[in-house]
Write an enzyme that holds these catalytic residues in place. Sequence first.
Site, PDB file in Angstrom:
ATOM      1  N   TRP A 180      41.708  31.146  37.726  1.00 45.15           N
ATOM      2  CA  TRP A 180      43.027  30.544  37.656  1.00 45.15           C
ATOM      3  C   TRP A 180      42.990  28.903  37.842  1.00 45.15           C
ATOM      4  CZ3 TRP A 180      46.435  27.918  41.146  1.00 45.15           C
ATOM      5  CH2 TRP A 180      47.654  27.544  40.457  1.00 45.15           C
ATOM      6  N   GLU A 221      43.003  34.113  34.461  1.00 45.40           N
ATOM      7  CA  GLU A 221      44.579  34.439  34.856  1.00 45.40           C
ATOM      8  C   GLU A 221      45.284  33.418  33.978  1.00 45.40           C
ATOM      9  OE1 GLU A 221      45.439  34.316  38.983  1.00 45.40           O
ATOM     10  OE2 GLU A 221      47.338  34.889  38.606  1.00 45.40           O
ATOM     11  N   LYS A 223      49.275  31.500  32.782  1.00 45.01           N
ATOM     12  CA  LYS A 223      50.724  31.293  33.605  1.00 45.01           C
ATOM     13  C   LYS A 223      51.515  30.447  32.735  1.00 45.01           C
ATOM     14  CE  LYS A 223      52.137  29.028  37.836  1.00 45.01           C
ATOM     15  NZ  LYS A 223      51.454  29.015  39.178  1.00 45.01           N
ATOM     16  N   ASP A 254      49.210  38.546  36.091  1.00 44.42           N
ATOM     17  CA  ASP A 254      50.004  38.261  37.273  1.00 44.42           C
ATOM     18  C   ASP A 254      51.557  38.220  36.725  1.00 44.42           C
ATOM     19  OD1 ASP A 254      51.692  36.816  39.160  1.00 44.42           O
ATOM     20  OD2 ASP A 254      49.942  36.139  40.045  1.00 44.42           O
ATOM     21  N   HIS A 257      53.866  35.410  36.037  1.00 42.13           N
ATOM     22  CA  HIS A 257      53.402  34.418  35.308  1.00 42.13           C
ATOM     23  C   HIS A 257      53.896  34.619  33.854  1.00 42.13           C
ATOM     24  CE1 HIS A 257      49.702  32.959  37.822  1.00 42.13           C
ATOM     25  NE2 HIS A 257      50.874  33.197  38.569  1.00 42.13           N
ATOM     26  N   HIS A 281      47.586  41.039  39.333  1.00 37.65           N
ATOM     27  CA  HIS A 281      48.042  40.501  40.414  1.00 37.65           C
ATOM     28  C   HIS A 281      49.322  40.951  40.568  1.00 37.65           C
ATOM     29  CE1 HIS A 281      45.433  36.625  41.217  1.00 37.65           C
ATOM     30  NE2 HIS A 281      44.662  37.807  41.453  1.00 37.65           N
ATOM     31  N   ASP A 289      58.003  31.848  39.605  1.00 31.55           N
ATOM     32  CA  ASP A 289      56.734  32.404  40.310  1.00 31.55           C
ATOM     33  C   ASP A 289      56.648  32.252  41.838  1.00 31.55           C
ATOM     34  OD1 ASP A 289      54.347  33.593  40.382  1.00 31.55           O
ATOM     35  OD2 ASP A 289      53.155  31.851  40.012  1.00 31.55           O
ATOM     36  N   ASP A 291      56.273  34.276  44.492  1.00 31.44           N
ATOM     37  CA  ASP A 291      55.182  34.942  44.978  1.00 31.44           C
ATOM     38  C   ASP A 291      55.678  35.582  46.495  1.00 31.44           C
ATOM     39  OD1 ASP A 291      52.528  34.824  43.704  1.00 31.44           O
ATOM     40  OD2 ASP A 291      53.062  32.766  43.771  1.00 31.44           O
ATOM     41  N   ASP A 320      49.359  39.547  45.027  1.00 34.83           N
ATOM     42  CA  ASP A 320      49.315  37.965  45.098  1.00 34.83           C
ATOM     43  C   ASP A 320      50.508  37.636  45.486  1.00 34.83           C
ATOM     44  OD1 ASP A 320      48.802  35.385  45.008  1.00 34.83           O
ATOM     45  OD2 ASP A 320      48.640  35.250  42.820  1.00 34.83           O
TER      46      ASP A 320
END
Length: 412
Positions: A180, A221, A223, A254, A257, A281, A289, A291, A320
């Site tokens: 990423w 990955e 985004k 993810d 993303h 993820h 995003d 997390d 993640d």
Amino acid sequence: MSERYEQAKKIYAGIGVDTDAAIEELLKLPISMHCWQGDDVSGFENAGELSGGIQATGNYPGKATTPEELMADIDKALSLIGGTHRINLHASYAVTGGIEVDRDQLKPEHFAKWVEFAKERNLGLDFNPTFFSHPKAADATLSSEVEEIRAFWVRHGQACIKIAEYFANELGTPSLVNIWIPDGLKDIPADRTAPRARLKKSLDEILSIDYDKSKVYIAVESKVFGIGMESYTVGSHEFYMNYAAKNGILCLLDNGHYHPTEMVYDKISSMLLFSDKVALHVTRSVRWDSDHVVLFDDETREIAKEIVCNGTDRVLLALDFFDASINRIAAWTIGMRNMQKALLWAMLRPNKELSKLQEERRFTELMMLQEEIKTFPIGDVWAEFCTRSGVPAGPEWFESVKEYENKVLSAR
Ligand code: RNT
Ligand code: ZN
């Protein structure tokens, strides 16, 4: 076996679901636990600020700042999480004994301590090159227009493949290398193609090194945007999906993303019709995003359902998130246990029967059954899973985290 489990087992048997089989499957299903929840993605390089448009907010006391502390904290979390585990490392977590080693010079020996740690605990290891929090990542990395910088990051990517190969050889389980990069632009680009062409070239160069494809899986990955890179992301979904398909590597999705109504759980089946495996993820994005810690919520359950229905061996599952505002060990434990609960929930559905109802367009019955099973006694099956894996079944696990906080974390 508890009386409650015996009861639950009968109730699930009534809809054709074998709870023992589900528990056995869950016991063997590895989730790659990300090391970076333990220290807010800081790593051991003393690089200063986290960069690349990702952010850990909060400053809960007791964060791990050394390899020993981080490993001890991982141990604490793992003692509260049942089943089979892997640890997901970032290159910035190299253990170099105080010697400064730049990212393009990293070697397997700098991860020997992690291999030792993993071996002793029977863990697999996955890996991530770190393309952020570094002076050479200030503008761009693999898509950089500055040849020297681009070449530096290509060398870093290559070094990471070799390290993952070492993990796989030492631990006897394949290692996933996930790429990423934070490259992108804050404002409207004049040229969207040139950076992507350079990223393509860089990936080609990284993949050109010799490595054992049965031992190292490589994923990319994408985004949609990052903080400070709102207008353009070089590594977009289309870019990587095409790149992965053409070059025989994997996509990593993810769920933080994508655009807010674009759901990763709806992408998994499509990816798996064209690729043998997909990597994930799992995270929780609150408005962006962000997390946040993974919860036992609708989105996580739907992701779990796709994993279970498409084949658990086809999905490389990692978490993640990084929350610095609460006890970090509890954050790991809550997120991991929730992912496992969601997987158990998916395994306890009469999936074949439900699929049949859909195929036969018996939608009234389908809705009825899906809603009825929502209140089935999953908690009793979960408790049995925890008991069989030797971890606390209920909220009592938090007592030992509090104790650890008082004894260990507060002394840091
Ligand atoms: C960032 C990506 C990436 C990172 C980790 C630390 O938006 O999700 O996976 O979170 O590599
Ligand atoms: Zn991610």
